[in-house]
Design a protein around this motif. Structure first.
Motif, short mmCIF file in Angstrom:
data_model
loop_
_atom_site.label_atom_id
_atom_site.label_comp_id
_atom_site.label_asym_id
_atom_site.label_seq_id
_atom_site.Cartn_x
_atom_site.Cartn_y
_atom_site.Cartn_z
N SER A 191 0.82 -1.22 0.00
CA SER A 191 0.00 0.00 0.00
C SER A 191 0.85 1.27 0.00
O SER A 191 0.33 2.38 0.05
N LYS A 192 2.19 1.09 -0.03
CA LYS A 192 3.15 2.20 -0.06
C LYS A 192 3.06 3.11 1.16
O LYS A 192 3.23 4.31 1.08
N THR A 193 2.76 2.49 2.30
CA THR A 193 2.68 3.25 3.56
C THR A 193 3.75 2.80 4.55
O THR A 193 3.75 3.26 5.70
N GLU A 194 4.67 1.95 4.13
CA GLU A 194 5.73 1.47 5.01
C GLU A 194 6.70 2.62 5.34
O GLU A 194 7.05 3.43 4.47
N SER A 195 7.16 2.67 6.59
CA SER A 195 8.13 3.68 6.99
C SER A 195 9.49 3.39 6.36
O SER A 195 9.94 2.24 6.36
N LYS A 196 10.15 4.41 5.85
CA LYS A 196 11.47 4.27 5.26
C LYS A 196 12.55 4.51 6.31
O LYS A 196 12.30 5.15 7.33
N LEU A 197 13.73 4.01 6.03
CA LEU A 197 14.86 4.22 6.92
C LEU A 197 15.12 5.72 7.05
O LEU A 197 15.21 6.44 6.06
N GLY A 198 15.19 6.18 8.29
CA GLY A 198 15.37 7.60 8.54
C GLY A 198 14.09 8.32 8.90
O GLY A 198 14.12 9.43 9.41
N GLU A 199 12.95 7.64 8.67
CA GLU A 199 11.68 8.23 9.05
C GLU A 199 11.24 7.67 10.40
O GLU A 199 11.64 6.58 10.81
N LYS A 200 10.41 8.42 11.09
CA LYS A 200 9.87 7.96 12.36
C LYS A 200 8.71 7.01 12.08
O LYS A 200 7.80 7.32 11.33
N ALA A 201 8.78 5.82 12.70
CA ALA A 201 7.68 4.88 12.55
C ALA A 201 6.55 5.20 13.50
O ALA A 201 6.76 5.73 14.58
N GLN A 202 5.32 4.87 13.07
CA GLN A 202 4.20 5.04 13.97
C GLN A 202 4.26 3.95 15.03
O GLN A 202 4.58 2.80 14.75
N ALA A 203 3.97 4.33 16.25
CA ALA A 203 4.10 3.40 17.36
C ALA A 203 3.19 2.20 17.18
O ALA A 203 2.05 2.31 16.75
N LYS A 204 3.76 1.04 17.55
CA LYS A 204 3.03 -0.21 17.62
C LYS A 204 2.45 -0.66 16.30
O LYS A 204 1.42 -1.31 16.26
N GLN A 205 3.09 -0.32 15.19
CA GLN A 205 2.57 -0.73 13.92
C GLN A 205 3.37 -1.87 13.30
O GLN A 205 3.14 -2.28 12.18
N GLY A 206 4.38 -2.36 14.02
CA GLY A 206 5.07 -3.56 13.60
C GLY A 206 6.10 -3.39 12.52
O GLY A 206 6.41 -4.33 11.79
N GLU A 207 6.66 -2.19 12.35
CA GLU A 207 7.71 -2.04 11.37
C GLU A 207 8.91 -2.89 11.75
O GLU A 207 8.99 -3.42 12.84
#
Length: 208
Positions: A191-207
């Protein structure tokens, strides 16, 4: 008796969560309550920076390497027990007995296991995976490429590298395990919503 001991010890060593312990020592935090919520090197990078992340990566990989050698040593050189001990360390990282069975995805530990068992396929797949991470900045994509690539290369060239064929079954199992552990990442990649390296991940989303 010693073979069973090797597998049990490998699970117990694999259960040591270095990201959790370093988070507690350096920042007085539970890494599983910050960033993506994953107890691993990538989330350590997001939450605590590159230094702690490198330490976690090396220590987690070391668990896998140590487990394979422990299996070899205590079994008198059995490749089956060595592979099983490596798998036990991965399972320990993913479901650690010391931390309520809440662990990471086992990528770094798997890297250590595969680099010890099937080093040449792991190096080839690893180079491709690193290139994919540099190009896309998706760590989860690189992790999946590494697992799948190592398995495919081993399956095709196991005779050339002189690896026992049952390693292929072992690799298929841990690859399927990794895909399952990364199922949310796969959904976000699609869905092209995965966090990229260097970006802050949303908490508890399993990245990753």
């Amino acid at each position: 008796m010693l073979t069973a001991l090797a597998i049990i010890l490998s699970y117990l060593v694999g259960s040591i969560s270095f990201s959790y312990e370093i988070g507690k020592q350096l920042r007085k935090l539970d890494i599983r309550e910050h960033g993506s919520g994953n107890a691993g090197a990538t989330n350590t990078l997001r939450v605590m920076g590159i230094g702690p992340a490198i330490v976690v990566l090396l220590l987690d990989a070391g668990k896998g390497i140590g487990a394979v050698f422990l299996g070899f040593y205590l079994s008198g050189g059995s490749p089956v027990i060595a592979a099983t001990s490596g798998l036990a360390a991965i399972l320990g990282h993913n479901w650690p007995v010391y931390y309520g069975f809440r662990g990471g995805k086992g990528v770094a530990t798997t890297i250590g296991v595969l680099a010890t068992l099937v080093i040449f396929p792991a190096l080839i797949a690893g180079a491709v995976a690193i290139g994919a991470i540099i190009f896309t900045r998706y760590v989860s994509l690189g992790s999946l490429i590494f697992m799948i690539g190592t398995t495919l290369i081993t399956a095709i060239f196991y005779n050339y590298f002189e690896y026992p064929f049952y390693y292929v079954y072992f690799l298929i199992f841990i690859t399927l395990l990794s895909i399952w552990r990364h199922r949310l990442n796969i959904e976000r990649l699609l869905s092209k919503t995965e966090s990229k390296l260097g970006e802050k991940a949303q908490a508890k989303q399993g990245e990753a």
